[in-house]
Scaffold this active site. Structure first.
Site, PDB file in Angstrom:
ATOM      1  N   SER A 228       0.835  -1.191   0.000  1.00 60.36           N
ATOM      2  CA  SER A 228       0.000   0.000   0.000  1.00 60.36           C
ATOM      3  C   SER A 228       0.874   1.246   0.000  1.00 60.36           C
ATOM      4  CB  SER A 228      -0.914  -0.007   1.226  1.00 60.36           C
ATOM      5  OG  SER A 228      -1.603   1.223   1.334  1.00 60.36           O
ATOM      6  N   GLY A 230      -0.498   4.270   0.350  1.00 65.48           N
ATOM      7  CA  GLY A 230      -1.357   5.310   0.894  1.00 65.48           C
ATOM      8  C   GLY A 230      -2.210   5.935  -0.190  1.00 65.48           C
ATOM      9  N   GLY A 233      -1.851   4.915  -4.054  1.00 65.12           N
ATOM     10  CA  GLY A 233      -2.262   3.656  -4.672  1.00 65.12           C
ATOM     11  C   GLY A 233      -1.578   2.439  -4.096  1.00 65.12           C
ATOM     12  N   GLY A 259      -7.010   0.117   4.445  1.00 68.84           N
ATOM     13  CA  GLY A 259      -6.144  -1.030   4.152  1.00 68.84           C
ATOM     14  C   GLY A 259      -6.895  -2.339   4.191  1.00 68.84           C
ATOM     15  N   ASP A 260      -7.877  -2.458   5.099  1.00 71.07           N
ATOM     16  CA  ASP A 260      -8.674  -3.681   5.177  1.00 71.07           C
ATOM     17  C   ASP A 260      -9.541  -3.839   3.929  1.00 71.07           C
ATOM     18  OD1 ASP A 260      -7.573  -3.932   7.708  1.00 71.07           O
ATOM     19  OD2 ASP A 260      -9.261  -2.934   8.671  1.00 71.07           O
TER      20      ASP A 260
END
Length: 320
Positions: A228, A230, A233, A259-260
């Site tokens: 990730s 942030g 992308g 993130g999940d």
């Protein structure tokens, strides 16, 4: 079905205040409680995408009872007329200790969230043995398993490596989303996919260059790495190539749970055998749509459709 494992489940409590100021008394304008922990958030997004999911992990005490009650009565988020609809099945394992709480304080003026996370209950050896028996049974019906979040006290740091090996023996692909030493130990067990953020990846490899660090993580054992970046992308490095996906624009909102949602996108793409560029685009769009949702485990479907249509995926040179 897709199995998600959350060993350190939580009751997520979100407070909204007009303005968060240090050393001040605040009047809370809204309180929201949700069953939480990374794997439970992932399951809710998967269900909204139309996948049947089973959640397992450890839960106990009064807080754990509230969590299970909320989980049993929860409506699948993000659905509407004609939208896919999956199910969430509770297979959590009870323990004597009390499930932790996570407290999020949302500043209505700025939209920023301040997070307070309790450590979790101590898990005894007999309780862990009971969980492992349950995990082995659940693997028999699983198409994929996500191993998510921190470890509660009393659970060995190499636990995720153990769970990955059990899944390998059952022929079930694994996604690992954790940090620190549990991530380092888990990667050595060769999970099919790891999903660190750039800070976790740098901590693992010592490199601040995402592409180099992701390739290093593959050499350490991960079969594929989806990092990730942030708001910028996501980067994926696999045995077949490397791609980067970027959203068309940056969205303001609450990043808790983004993130999940990305993990759910990657998992759904894995079980559907979607090409890697499509998996990344879906993960980035879901992450952006989760930022616009009020709580973790939900996403704004209109934002998801809009961002998915505009995600740009570029290919890097073949993975080293």
């Amino acid at each position: 079905m897709i199995l998600t494992v959350t060993l350190n489940t939580a009751l997520d409590v979100t407070y909204r205040v007009p303005e968060l100021r240090p050393h001040a008394t605040h009047r809370v304008t809204e309180v929201t409680e949700r069953p939480g922990g990374k794997g439970l958030n992932v399951a809710r997004v998967l269900a909204a995408l139309g996948h049947d999911t089973v959640v397992t992990g450890l839960v106990g005490g009064v807080t754990g009872g509230v969590l299970r009650q909320l989980l049993g009565g929860i409506a699948v988020p993000g659905t509407g007329p004609g939208a896919p609809h999956g199910t969430i099945t509770d297979a959590l394992v009870p323990i004597a200790g009390t499930t932790r709480r996570t407290i999020g304080v949302v500043d209505a003026t700025t939209g920023d969230t301040t997070q307070l996370n309790e450590p979790g209950p101590i898990v005894t050896t007999p309780e862990w043995s009971t969980f492992m028996d349950a995990y082995g049974r659940l693997l028999r019906e699983a198409s994929a398993v996500a191993l998510c979040g921190s470890l509660p006290p009393g659970v060995p740091v190499g636990t995720y490596a153990q769970l990955i090996r059990e899944a390998h023996a059952a022929g079930v692909p694994t996604l690992l989303d954790t940090s620190g030493e549990p991530l380092r130990r888990g990667i050595a067990a060769r999970p099919h996919l790891v999903k660190p953020n750039i800070d976790e990846l740098a901590g693992l490899t010592g490199s601040t260059d995402p592409l180099r660090a992701a390739r290093d993580a593959r050499r350490r054992g991960a079969r594929a790495v989806a990092a990730s970046l942030g708001p910028h992308g996501m980067l994926a490095v696999t045995a077949h190539g490397a791609w980067r996906a970027a959203p068309p624009r940056r969205l303001a909102g609450n990043p808790t749970g983004a993130g999940d949602a990305a993990v759910a996108g990657l998992l759904s793409g894995l079980v559907e055998e979607a090409p890697w560029p499509d998996r990344l685009a879906r993960a980035v769009a879901l992450s952006a749509a989760a930022v616009r949702a009020p709580v973790a485990g939900e996403f704004d479907r209109a934002v998801y459709d809009e961002v998915l249509a505009g995600v740009e995926v570029t290919e890097h040179p073949a993975a080293a």
